[in-house]
Design a protein around this motif. Structure first.
Motif, PDB file in Angstrom:
ATOM      1  N   LEU A 166      32.764  38.218  31.581  1.00 40.27           N
ATOM      2  CA  LEU A 166      33.952  38.798  32.211  1.00 40.27           C
ATOM      3  C   LEU A 166      33.571  39.548  33.470  1.00 40.27           C
ATOM      4  O   LEU A 166      34.211  39.420  34.521  1.00 40.27           O
ATOM      5  CB  LEU A 166      34.672  39.723  31.229  1.00 40.27           C
ATOM      6  N   CYS A 167      32.497  40.334  33.380  1.00 35.16           N
ATOM      7  CA  CYS A 167      32.032  41.085  34.559  1.00 35.16           C
ATOM      8  C   CYS A 167      31.594  40.137  35.677  1.00 35.16           C
ATOM      9  O   CYS A 167      31.876  40.374  36.856  1.00 35.16           O
ATOM     10  CB  CYS A 167      30.874  42.007  34.185  1.00 35.16           C
ATOM     11  N   ALA A 168      30.888  39.060  35.292  1.00 35.42           N
ATOM     12  CA  ALA A 168      30.442  38.090  36.288  1.00 35.42           C
ATOM     13  C   ALA A 168      31.627  37.427  36.967  1.00 35.42           C
ATOM     14  O   ALA A 168      31.638  37.241  38.189  1.00 35.42           O
ATOM     15  CB  ALA A 168      29.559  37.036  35.622  1.00 35.42           C
ATOM     16  N   PHE A 169      32.644  37.084  36.179  1.00 35.63           N
ATOM     17  CA  PHE A 169      33.846  36.462  36.746  1.00 35.63           C
ATOM     18  C   PHE A 169      34.547  37.411  37.710  1.00 35.63           C
ATOM     19  O   PHE A 169      34.953  37.030  38.810  1.00 35.63           O
ATOM     20  CB  PHE A 169      34.805  36.060  35.627  1.00 35.63           C
ATOM     21  N   LEU A 170      34.689  38.675  37.306  1.00 31.11           N
ATOM     22  CA  LEU A 170      35.352  39.656  38.174  1.00 31.11           C
ATOM     23  C   LEU A 170      34.565  39.895  39.456  1.00 31.11           C
ATOM     24  O   LEU A 170      35.143  40.077  40.532  1.00 31.11           O
ATOM     25  CB  LEU A 170      35.545  40.971  37.412  1.00 31.11           C
ATOM     26  N   ALA A 171      33.232  39.855  39.358  1.00 33.02           N
ATOM     27  CA  ALA A 171      32.402  40.038  40.556  1.00 33.02           C
ATOM     28  C   ALA A 171      32.594  38.888  41.526  1.00 33.02           C
ATOM     29  O   ALA A 171      32.723  39.090  42.740  1.00 33.02           O
ATOM     30  CB  ALA A 171      30.935  40.164  40.161  1.00 33.02           C
ATOM     31  N   LEU A 172      32.613  37.653  41.002  1.00 27.99           N
ATOM     32  CA  LEU A 172      32.821  36.486  41.854  1.00 27.99           C
ATOM     33  C   LEU A 172      34.192  36.518  42.498  1.00 27.99           C
ATOM     34  O   LEU A 172      34.350  36.215  43.684  1.00 27.99           O
ATOM     35  CB  LEU A 172      32.657  35.203  41.038  1.00 27.99           C
ATOM     36  N   ALA A 173      35.197  36.883  41.719  1.00 33.06           N
ATOM     37  CA  ALA A 173      36.555  36.970  42.267  1.00 33.06           C
ATOM     38  C   ALA A 173      36.641  38.028  43.347  1.00 33.06           C
ATOM     39  O   ALA A 173      37.295  37.851  44.381  1.00 33.06           O
ATOM     40  CB  ALA A 173      37.543  37.270  41.143  1.00 33.06           C
ATOM     41  N   GLY A 174      35.954  39.165  43.129  1.00 32.88           N
ATOM     42  CA  GLY A 174      35.955  40.233  44.131  1.00 32.88           C
ATOM     43  C   GLY A 174      35.289  39.797  45.413  1.00 32.88           C
ATOM     44  O   GLY A 174      35.768  40.082  46.512  1.00 32.88           O
ATOM     45  N   ASN A 175      34.164  39.064  45.295  1.00 31.88           N
ATOM     46  CA  ASN A 175      33.467  38.562  46.489  1.00 31.88           C
ATOM     47  C   ASN A 175      34.325  37.576  47.260  1.00 31.88           C
ATOM     48  O   ASN A 175      34.345  37.567  48.489  1.00 31.88           O
ATOM     49  CB  ASN A 175      32.153  37.898  46.085  1.00 31.88           C
ATOM     50  N   ALA A 176      35.045  36.713  46.529  1.00 30.37           N
ATOM     51  CA  ALA A 176      35.908  35.727  47.182  1.00 30.37           C
ATOM     52  C   ALA A 176      37.021  36.423  47.945  1.00 30.37           C
ATOM     53  O   ALA A 176      37.378  36.047  49.067  1.00 30.37           O
ATOM     54  CB  ALA A 176      36.494  34.775  46.139  1.00 30.37           C
ATOM     55  N   PHE A 177      37.585  37.464  47.346  1.00 32.04           N
ATOM     56  CA  PHE A 177      38.656  38.205  48.026  1.00 32.04           C
ATOM     57  C   PHE A 177      38.118  38.907  49.263  1.00 32.04           C
ATOM     58  O   PHE A 177      38.755  38.899  50.325  1.00 32.04           O
ATOM     59  CB  PHE A 177      39.271  39.235  47.076  1.00 32.04           C
ATOM     60  N   ALA A 178      36.929  39.507  49.145  1.00 33.24           N
ATOM     61  CA  ALA A 178      36.341  40.228  50.275  1.00 33.24           C
ATOM     62  C   ALA A 178      36.051  39.298  51.438  1.00 33.24           C
ATOM     63  O   ALA A 178      36.076  39.702  52.593  1.00 33.24           O
ATOM     64  CB  ALA A 178      35.064  40.932  49.830  1.00 33.24           C
ATOM     65  N   ALA A 179      35.752  38.016  51.138  1.00 29.38           N
ATOM     66  CA  ALA A 179      35.396  37.061  52.183  1.00 29.38           C
ATOM     67  C   ALA A 179      36.607  36.395  52.819  1.00 29.38           C
ATOM     68  O   ALA A 179      36.487  35.751  53.849  1.00 29.38           O
ATOM     69  CB  ALA A 179      34.475  35.987  51.601  1.00 29.38           C
ATOM     70  N   GLU A 180      37.780  36.516  52.211  1.00 27.80           N
ATOM     71  CA  GLU A 180      38.952  35.775  52.680  1.00 27.80           C
ATOM     72  C   GLU A 180      39.568  36.402  53.929  1.00 27.80           C
ATOM     73  O   GLU A 180      39.629  37.624  54.066  1.00 27.80           O
ATOM     74  CB  GLU A 180      39.995  35.716  51.569  1.00 27.80           C
ATOM     75  N   TRP A 181      40.010  35.531  54.834  1.00 21.55           N
ATOM     76  CA  TRP A 181      40.706  35.947  56.049  1.00 21.55           C
ATOM     77  C   TRP A 181      42.142  35.464  55.991  1.00 21.55           C
ATOM     78  O   TRP A 181      42.453  34.455  55.362  1.00 21.55           O
ATOM     79  CB  TRP A 181      40.021  35.350  57.284  1.00 21.55           C
ATOM     80  N   LYS A 182      43.026  36.206  56.649  1.00 27.27           N
ATOM     81  CA  LYS A 182      44.439  35.858  56.705  1.00 27.27           C
ATOM     82  C   LYS A 182      44.874  35.740  58.165  1.00 27.27           C
ATOM     83  O   LYS A 182      44.419  36.506  59.020  1.00 27.27           O
ATOM     84  CB  LYS A 182      45.299  36.923  56.014  1.00 27.27           C
ATOM     85  N   LEU A 183      45.774  34.798  58.434  1.00 28.79           N
ATOM     86  CA  LEU A 183      46.318  34.645  59.777  1.00 28.79           C
ATOM     87  C   LEU A 183      47.051  35.922  60.179  1.00 28.79           C
ATOM     88  O   LEU A 183      47.843  36.467  59.412  1.00 28.79           O
ATOM     89  CB  LEU A 183      47.287  33.464  59.808  1.00 28.79           C
ATOM     90  N   ALA A 184      46.776  36.395  61.384  1.00 27.94           N
ATOM     91  CA  ALA A 184      47.455  37.580  61.906  1.00 27.94           C
ATOM     92  C   ALA A 184      48.714  37.142  62.639  1.00 27.94           C
ATOM     93  O   ALA A 184      48.631  36.484  63.675  1.00 27.94           O
ATOM     94  CB  ALA A 184      46.531  38.366  62.838  1.00 27.94           C
ATOM     95  N   GLY A 185      49.893  37.469  62.109  1.00 25.62           N
ATOM     96  CA  GLY A 185      51.151  37.046  62.723  1.00 25.62           C
ATOM     97  C   GLY A 185      51.520  35.643  62.313  1.00 25.62           C
ATOM     98  O   GLY A 185      50.876  35.010  61.475  1.00 25.62           O
TER      99      GLY A 185
END
Length: 270
Positions: free
Chosen positions: A15-34
């Motif tokens: 569970l901890c490993a899964f949450l860590a991977l999910a957190g890393n994926a979120f930290a790496a994600e970019w969103k279009l501005a506007g």
């Protein structure tokens, strides 16, 4: 048979490993501005300046982008010659003289302006393949279209009109390539494709690490409306440059490299 306690003990770990991977994926994600100004696939050739933000820390990035369809356009390598003086005074002059409607700076080069790795310009070859780890891929155009392949998988053949050995690979199979540098931020130049006929040449106005650029490219809708399947890095930093000849009397978009470069990678009609 596993002891029940070992199963219970391992569950929190996974569970901890899964949450860590999910957190890393979120930290790496970019969103279009506007909102996107135009659909990338609406025309066979399109200029867009696009910005994105990384929600995890608010970091922003901007790039000049030239989208093109390989059914109508192909790549052209413009060789600016050896020696301290380039064949043309500006990128715009070079691209116009060589019949290109848009383009960026090209591949890497040595201190004496010799190109790094193999280069083919208008069917003429200079230098040869180099084994440097950085130069891990090849981008080229031939009669069948435009391609990005790993250096080890490239099969030489007649009919190649334009080719640059460059790297490193940024995206492969729609995924960020592992092991990309996260320490050096600078302006970047790149080429990317969905492998279905949609391509983009880009130059960042922001300083990014190679890993950040790859993560931006693979974040859905952040840079292109289509899924980036493959992308490769070109020479960057003070070499980064961009040109797009706009129609209707509008001034061209032109970002000059801060130093003399050996070659350019342009877009021309097939």
């Amino acid at each position: 048979m596993k002891h029940p306690t070992s199963v219970m003990t391992s569950a929190p770990f996974f569970l901890c490993a899964f949450l860590a991977l999910a957190g890393n994926a979120f930290a790496a994600e970019w969103k279009l501005a506007g909102e996107p100004e135009a659909q990338d696939t609406a025309r066979d050739l399109l200029y867009v300046q696009r910005s994105a933000v990384r929600p995890s820390d608010g970091r922003q990035a901007t790039a000049d982008l030239a989208f093109f369809a390989s059914r109508t356009f192909r790549l052209e390598v413009v060789d600016l010659g050896a020696g301290p003086e380039a064949s043309y005074p500006t990128m715009g002059d070079a691209f116009r003289a060589e019949g290109c409607v848009a383009g960026v700076n090209g591949g890497f080069f040595h201190s004496d302006w010799r190109p790094s790795g193999l280069v083919i310009s208008r069917g003429r070859r200079s230098n040869q393949f180099e084994a440097a780890k950085l130069l891990s891929g090849v981008v080229y155009s031939d009669g069948s279209g435009t391609h990005i392949v790993r250096r080890a998988r490239f099969q030489d053949h007649p009919g190649i009109t334009a080719l640059l050995q460059t790297g490193p690979y940024l995206v492969e199979g729609g995924q960020t390539v592992r092991g990309l540098d996260r320490s050096k931020s600078r302006r970047r130049t790149f080429i990317a494709t969905d492998w279905r006929g949609h391509w983009v040449l880009g130059a960042t106005l922001s300083q990014l690490t190679l890993a950040e650029l790859a993560e931006w490219l693979t974040s859905p809708g952040a840079l292109a409306s289509w899924r980036v399947e493959r992308a490769i890095n070109l020479d960057g930093g003070s070499s980064t440059g961009f040109f797009f000849e706009r129609a209707g009397g509008e001034a061209p978009v032109e970002l000059q490299p801060r130093k003399r470069v050996r070659n350019l990678l342009g877009i021309t009609r097939r």
